[in-house]
Design a protein around this motif. Structure first.
Motif, PDB file in Angstrom:
ATOM      1  N   TYR A  35     -24.422 -96.330  33.005  1.00 16.96           N
ATOM      2  CA  TYR A  35     -25.315 -95.189  32.803  1.00 16.96           C
ATOM      3  C   TYR A  35     -24.446 -93.998  32.496  1.00 16.96           C
ATOM      4  CZ  TYR A  35     -28.365 -98.958  34.918  1.00 16.96           C
ATOM      5  OH  TYR A  35     -28.969 -99.869  35.086  1.00 16.96           O
ATOM      6  N   LEU A  36     -24.963 -93.551  31.216  1.00 20.08           N
ATOM      7  CA  LEU A  36     -24.348 -92.246  31.006  1.00 20.08           C
ATOM      8  C   LEU A  36     -25.405 -91.187  31.535  1.00 20.08           C
ATOM      9  CD1 LEU A  36     -22.256 -90.862  29.096  1.00 20.08           C
ATOM     10  CD2 LEU A  36     -24.294 -90.712  27.501  1.00 20.08           C
ATOM     11  N   ILE A  37     -24.515 -90.318  32.511  1.00 22.00           N
ATOM     12  CA  ILE A  37     -25.296 -89.232  33.113  1.00 22.00           C
ATOM     13  C   ILE A  37     -25.228 -87.911  32.178  1.00 22.00           C
ATOM     14  CG2 ILE A  37     -25.281 -87.626  35.278  1.00 22.00           C
ATOM     15  CD1 ILE A  37     -25.900 -90.778  35.642  1.00 22.00           C
ATOM     16  N   ILE A  38     -26.607 -87.451  31.699  1.00 23.27           N
ATOM     17  CA  ILE A  38     -26.691 -86.595  31.050  1.00 23.27           C
ATOM     18  C   ILE A  38     -27.104 -85.162  31.581  1.00 23.27           C
ATOM     19  CG2 ILE A  38     -26.864 -88.035  28.878  1.00 23.27           C
ATOM     20  CD1 ILE A  38     -29.755 -87.216  28.904  1.00 23.27           C
ATOM     21  N   ASP A  39     -27.769 -85.159  32.646  1.00 24.50           N
ATOM     22  CA  ASP A  39     -28.024 -84.287  33.714  1.00 24.50           C
ATOM     23  C   ASP A  39     -27.706 -84.506  34.954  1.00 24.50           C
ATOM     24  OD1 ASP A  39     -28.514 -81.543  34.154  1.00 24.50           O
ATOM     25  OD2 ASP A  39     -30.778 -81.997  34.359  1.00 24.50           O
ATOM     26  N   GLY A  40     -27.250 -83.605  35.605  1.00 24.97           N
ATOM     27  CA  GLY A  40     -26.790 -83.771  37.268  1.00 24.97           C
ATOM     28  C   GLY A  40     -25.691 -84.155  37.739  1.00 24.97           C
ATOM     29  N   GLN A  41     -24.535 -83.980  36.540  1.00 22.65           N
ATOM     30  CA  GLN A  41     -23.276 -84.444  36.924  1.00 22.65           C
ATOM     31  C   GLN A  41     -22.705 -83.798  37.760  1.00 22.65           C
ATOM     32  OE1 GLN A  41     -21.987 -83.401  32.522  1.00 22.65           O
ATOM     33  NE2 GLN A  41     -20.288 -82.433  33.584  1.00 22.65           N
ATOM     34  N   GLN A  42     -22.670 -82.461  37.814  1.00 21.68           N
ATOM     35  CA  GLN A  42     -22.106 -81.782  38.961  1.00 21.68           C
ATOM     36  C   GLN A  42     -22.420 -82.368  40.395  1.00 21.68           C
ATOM     37  OE1 GLN A  42     -19.523 -79.358  38.250  1.00 21.68           O
ATOM     38  NE2 GLN A  42     -19.812 -79.785  36.019  1.00 21.68           N
ATOM     39  N   ARG A  43     -23.848 -82.386  40.456  1.00 24.83           N
ATOM     40  CA  ARG A  43     -24.253 -82.744  41.741  1.00 24.83           C
ATOM     41  C   ARG A  43     -23.794 -84.235  42.157  1.00 24.83           C
ATOM     42  NH1 ARG A  43     -29.062 -82.536  40.144  1.00 24.83           N
ATOM     43  NH2 ARG A  43     -29.018 -80.302  40.317  1.00 24.83           N
ATOM     44  N   LEU A  44     -23.776 -85.204  41.251  1.00 30.53           N
ATOM     45  CA  LEU A  44     -23.318 -86.536  41.659  1.00 30.53           C
ATOM     46  C   LEU A  44     -21.879 -86.400  41.724  1.00 30.53           C
ATOM     47  CD1 LEU A  44     -25.070 -88.982  39.295  1.00 30.53           C
ATOM     48  CD2 LEU A  44     -25.271 -88.807  41.670  1.00 30.53           C
ATOM     49  N   THR A  45     -20.986 -85.662  41.038  1.00 25.16           N
ATOM     50  CA  THR A  45     -19.509 -85.693  41.410  1.00 25.16           C
ATOM     51  C   THR A  45     -19.331 -85.143  42.984  1.00 25.16           C
ATOM     52  OG1 THR A  45     -19.287 -85.285  39.043  1.00 25.16           O
ATOM     53  CG2 THR A  45     -17.405 -84.547  40.434  1.00 25.16           C
ATOM     54  N   THR A  46     -20.213 -84.209  43.239  1.00 30.24           N
ATOM     55  CA  THR A  46     -19.909 -83.651  44.527  1.00 30.24           C
ATOM     56  C   THR A  46     -20.451 -84.522  45.581  1.00 30.24           C
ATOM     57  OG1 THR A  46     -20.195 -81.486  43.520  1.00 30.24           O
ATOM     58  CG2 THR A  46     -20.430 -81.645  46.076  1.00 30.24           C
ATOM     59  N   VAL A  47     -21.382 -85.167  45.407  1.00 29.00           N
ATOM     60  CA  VAL A  47     -21.561 -86.379  46.353  1.00 29.00           C
ATOM     61  C   VAL A  47     -20.750 -87.595  46.498  1.00 29.00           C
ATOM     62  CG1 VAL A  47     -23.346 -88.356  46.927  1.00 29.00           C
ATOM     63  CG2 VAL A  47     -24.319 -85.923  46.058  1.00 29.00           C
TER      64      VAL A  47
END
Length: 559
Positions: A73-85
């Motif tokens: 799946y390509l993350i096109i919004d929320g990438q900073q949040r998921l990276t931090t999690v």
């Protein structure tokens, strides 16, 4: 599009791989953001009523580029949040007991027993990929790891030293449970028919929004097999084709992609570039076919760079024509220009004939501008000619095609052009200064003048003084209104403010040492009245008809 509430941990649970859009901006969150996430976890840390904390929306689109491997799946919004999690999960793994640590590693961070490129559950952007891979797979902190390593160390510190809301030591297992059950997002999954660009606008995206070029790039690169190591197809195609294209065109890349999509005759609006590119590539089943298309884009990008920056063109005559088209700002012609440059590259069109075709574009635009023909038809005319582009006799074909239109699509004849040139007000129109500069260049003076600072001068001034009324005679007001803004009365000078409303004899004195050839005829005149203005218009018109070609006459009109 499907939207539903979901636990954020679902993005890390199950055999899947979430990828940040390739070659996007790197991880940018800082301590203020990490602290916010940690505070969100702590709010839910001691609650036992199954309450949840909403973290925002995450938008993804299936990356069904290859039939093998785990679901991507390509993350096109929320990438900073998921990276931090994911970095918090790494810190939890390294703070828990061995069994719990193994569960985090094997359930949330990696896909066990999968090929190396499918091992990571979460794949950050290229810039951060090696740092993240080292942290997850090697369980080592990379030197000079940047913000990713800083975030990991921040969470390690909170887990080992930070007090919980009651002032007691933090229990890592309890933090993991909170992360698993209490942090919620809105999971937005896009389908094939959804346009990610529109989704960004509707979400009021707070970061740097993706351009149409970003979306095209990510779509193209996702058509190749992903690899977390360097040397994969994605990496090679990016480095060999796309990166040079981006570097060469910079901020003009999006417009290039629009004109590239229009070169086959389609009318593409600025917001439809991604959709048009996706539709064109939809039937390209093999990565080899897609790579050939990206390679072709890069080649056309070089043509486009020459159009934007004519100094890149080696042939002097072609370069001069490109300078003229650039000065006229005829961006609507760019799809056709791409076809013409490609024909030269393939050997179907000589440099001499390319120069002639560019001259026709210039002539078509200038004649229409002088005659006041609206420009809105150009948006359709140039793509139409691009669609009907021949394999031979390009100059004759283009001349005939331009000459065949009527009404708002017409190529003004010598008769119409001459009447408008002599009688219509031209001052204030977009092409007027270009036309005057083009006249000056046509003198081919050995010591050409830099016209960058020259401005348009009304020989007969815009405001009549008593001296000028006496000069013009009884019908001065009528003559002034009729001829003031016509080409016969317009010239170029660097002395515009000094000349003002000066009488003609004083203007001549000021212009005695002019280096602009366009003013020589004016200096030869004793007076500047209707007779001289009309005569100068005729002189310039003859020169104009030589510079800007007329349309081809129908056969019945030639005989």
């Amino acid at each position: 599009m499907e939207a539903s509430p979901a636990k954020v941990i679902q993005y890390f649970n199950g055999e899947k791989q979430n990828l940040i859009p390739l070659f996007q901006r790197p991880y940018t969150w800082k301590e203020v953001n990490w602290q916010t996430l940690w505070d969100d976890v702590m709010v839910q840390y001691d609650l036992e009523d199954n309450s949840t904390h909403f973290m925002g929306a995450i938008v993804s689109v299936p990356a069904r580029s290859v039939p093998v491997g785990v679901s991507k799946y390509l993350i096109i919004d929320g990438q900073q949040r998921l990276t931090t999690v994911s970095l918090l999960l790494c810190a939890l793994r390294d703070s828990l007991d061995p069994n719990s640590a193994a569960r985090v590693q094997e359930v949330y961070l990696t896909n066990r027993f999968r090929d190396p490129e499918d091992t990571l559950k979460f794949v950050p952007t290229q810039v951060n990929r090696e740092v993240y891979r080292t942290l997850v797979l090697d369980r080592q902190v990379a030197a000079n790891g940047g913000l990713m390593v800083d975030a990991y160390r921040f969470f390690m510190q909170q887990l080992s030293r930070g007090p919980d809301p009651n002032g007691d030591p933090v229990v890592p297992a309890k933090v993991l449970t909170t992360l698993e059950h209490a942090l919620q997002v809105v999971m937005i999954n896009l389908g094939d028919s959804d346009d990610p660009y529109l989704i960004f606008e509707s979400l009021n995206f707070k970061g740097e929004p993706l351009t149409q070029a970003d979306l095209v790039r990510n779509y193209l690169l996702m058509r190749f097999r992903h690899s977390i190591s360097s040397g994969g197809a994605q990496e090679r195609v990016y480095q060999q084709y796309w990166r040079p294209l981006e570097a060469q065109l910079g901020g003009y890349l999006t417009e290039f992609l629009r004109h590239y999509a229009m070169k086959d005759g389609d009318i593409i609006k600025q917001g439809g570039i991604y959709a048009a590119t996706k539709a064109r590539l939809k039937n390209m089943d093999s990565p080899e076919a897609v790579e050939q298309e990206v390679q072709r884009m890069q080649m056309f990008g070089r043509y486009y760079a020459s159009v934007l920056q004519p100094s890149l063109e080696n042939d002097p005559a072609v370069r001069a024509r490109l300078d003229n088209i650039k000065d006229l700002d005829v961006t609507t012609s760019y799809p056709l220009l791409l076809r013409l440059f490609d024909a030269r590259m393939t050997g179907e069109l000589s440099c001499a004939d390319l120069e002639k075709c560019l001259g026709l574009v210039e002539s078509f635009v200038v004649r229409r501008a002088v005659c006041g023909v609206p420009t809105n038809a150009l948006n359709k005319l140039f793509p139409q000619w691009s669609k009907n582009f021949p394999n031979m006799d390009h100059t004759a074909w283009l001349h005939a095609s331009m000459s065949s239109g009527g009404g708002g699509r017409r190529f003004p004849s010598d008769t119409e052009f001459g009447e408008a040139f002599k009688n219509q007000p031209q001052y204030g129109r977009g092409a007027t200064r270009f036309i005057l500069c083009r006249f000056e260049k046509a003198f081919e003076h050995k010591e050409s003048v830099d016209l960058a600072m020259a401005t348009i001068e009304h020989v007969l001034p815009q405001t009549l003084s008593k001296e000028w009324k006496d000069e013009l005679g009884e019908e001065s007001e009528k003559t002034h209104a009729k001829l003031l803004n016509t080409f016969g009365n317009l010239t170029l000078t660097g002395y515009n403010t000094e000349l003002g409303n000066l009488p003609f004899c004083e203007k001549k004195e000021k212009l005695t040492n002019t280096h602009i050839e366009l003013n020589r005829w004016i200096l030869e005149q004793v007076n500047w009245r209707e007779t001289e203005i009309v005569e100068r218009a005729k002189v310039l018109l003859e020169k104009a008809k030589l510079i800007w070609l007329a349309p081809v006459l129908p056969i019945e009109q030639k005989s």
